[in-house]
Design an enzyme around this catalytic site. Sequence first.
Site, short mmCIF file in Angstrom:
data_model
loop_
_atom_site.label_atom_id
_atom_site.label_comp_id
_atom_site.label_asym_id
_atom_site.label_seq_id
_atom_site.Cartn_x
_atom_site.Cartn_y
_atom_site.Cartn_z
N GLU A 120 41.36 27.93 -49.82
CA GLU A 120 40.07 27.24 -49.75
C GLU A 120 39.37 27.22 -51.11
OE1 GLU A 120 37.86 29.07 -46.50
OE2 GLU A 120 38.99 27.89 -45.06
N GLU A 265 44.40 27.27 -40.57
CA GLU A 265 43.66 28.32 -39.86
C GLU A 265 42.87 27.68 -38.74
OE1 GLU A 265 40.99 30.49 -42.44
OE2 GLU A 265 42.54 30.96 -43.89
#
Length: 480
Positions: A120, A265
Amino acid sequence: MDVGVAKATVTVLICWMCLVVPTRGVGANWGTQTSHPLPPRSVVDMLKQSGFQKVKLFDADGDILNALKKTGFEVMVGIPNDMLSTLADSTIAAQDFVSKNVSAYVNDGVNIRYVAVGNEPFLETSNGSFLKTTFPALQNIQSSVIKVGLSSKVKVTIPLNAAVYESSTSLPSGGDFRSDIHDLMVAIVKFLSDNGSPFTVNIYPFISLYNDHNFPIDFAFFGESASPVVDGNVQYSNVFDANHDTLVWALQKNGYPNLPIIVGEVGWPTDGDVNANPMNAQKFNQGMMNHILEGKGTPLRPGPINAYLFSLIDEDEKSIRPGNFERHWGIYTYDGRPKYQLGLKSPNSGSLVAAKGIQYLDKKWCVMKGSAKLNNEQIPASVSYACDRADCTSLGYQTSCGSLDERGNLSYAFNSYFQKNDQDLIACKFPGLSEITDKDPSTATCKFEIMIDVDSAVCWNVVGWWLLILAFLHYHYYAF
Ligand SMILES: *[C@@H]1O[C@H](CO)[C@@H](O)[C@H](O)[C@H]1NC(C)=O
Ligand SMILES: *[C@@H]1O[C@H](CO)[C@@H](O)[C@H](O)[C@H]1NC(C)=O
Ligand SMILES: *[C@@H]1O[C@H](CO)[C@@H](O)[C@H](O)[C@H]1NC(C)=O
């Protein structure tokens, strides 16, 4: 039944099986920001018996990769964000990473299929720190993978948070990449497409709910939604599909309608917030599993969903800047017990098994002394000392230990610090306030944990080496 019919039946059966096969099973994110990690071999056994087929790692930990050798698990290895600038600047560093952390393990029988470059990296809380280095690091790692001849087996990708895209209309069809990183995202997407790599995205309905208390809660789960979102001729009954298809629209608008998508995720935490509890987590994760098992995909991407649940195990050393829930994403507790059941292979039969062979410290807890007074002036400093260094994220409003009284609160904080320090006697010496007990202070909802014993194996190694050295010296002393 004659032979012809039997043959036809067999053929039909086999073909029916081929059609079912594309559901490639679900993956798990295996994070390691824990003070007391479980033995990798126990985790691999637990994963295998529970029905997981893929794991996603956040680095290239040697003990974990060795435990995954010849297990058939599909593995995604990770590159932490703090390595991105080195890998962006140096092709040699990238080659070194790939040769030591990818090809060496592939040659040893670890089924590495993906390398995740950063984690991220374009999160807004990273303050743009990785905007310049992520893409060059991706390019250097990709070139290195090509160089070692693994590019058809190992795909290179970047796990991105869903906020790299947004919708101007709040409907999926308004989706496009965030304006401040639009050109960078399109360049990355082109590169992924050119190399046959997938786009990896993390999708969090829990965060939608956490950030906006007016968010319609039933839309976060999978089921009938009171108010489905209507987008043209498509109806969305859950935010996962709506979010996923906002990405599909963004890809489509920029010329890449068919780029494969991996959900890196997806999950729900069990503590640290009003909406974070085992009941909601089970509801969400089982809903997600059923969605995957049905094999229908999302309205814009029919077909199998390739996803990794977040997360496997609770991690007590994660930063709680995003919120107290951050240490409670595990489907399993810190010691490898399932928090709730989950059917990974079929919707109605839970298949999670506990880790085996886990050693615990003694049945001892550090609690507030019976004689200590609640107005003792040492209390505030002692509690913040314990909570800063250990974990008090189960002590908030409407969390698992939220209904303890003040003494219970203090005991919880002291015990957390004591256990994190392996029950060291010195870690239960809060001045005049604490004592050790062998009576379990846990309540129905609030568990006062006992830490797992990770040092026993290490200790034995040290003792073993000393015995060996002593034996050697002894032998030499008598021999000469
Ligand atoms: C391999 O991965 C480990 C763990 O993530 C990391 O510490 C190490 O620097 C990597 N090795 C190379 C050569 O990049
Ligand atoms: C981003 O900036 C904030 C405020 O200056 C700071 O607290 C935070 O640590 C920074 N984050 C990173 C990843 O550098
Ligand atoms: C217990 O601790 C939590 C978190 O520090 C706090 O919010 C709560 O008010 C405390 N409860 C009592 C009864 O002191």
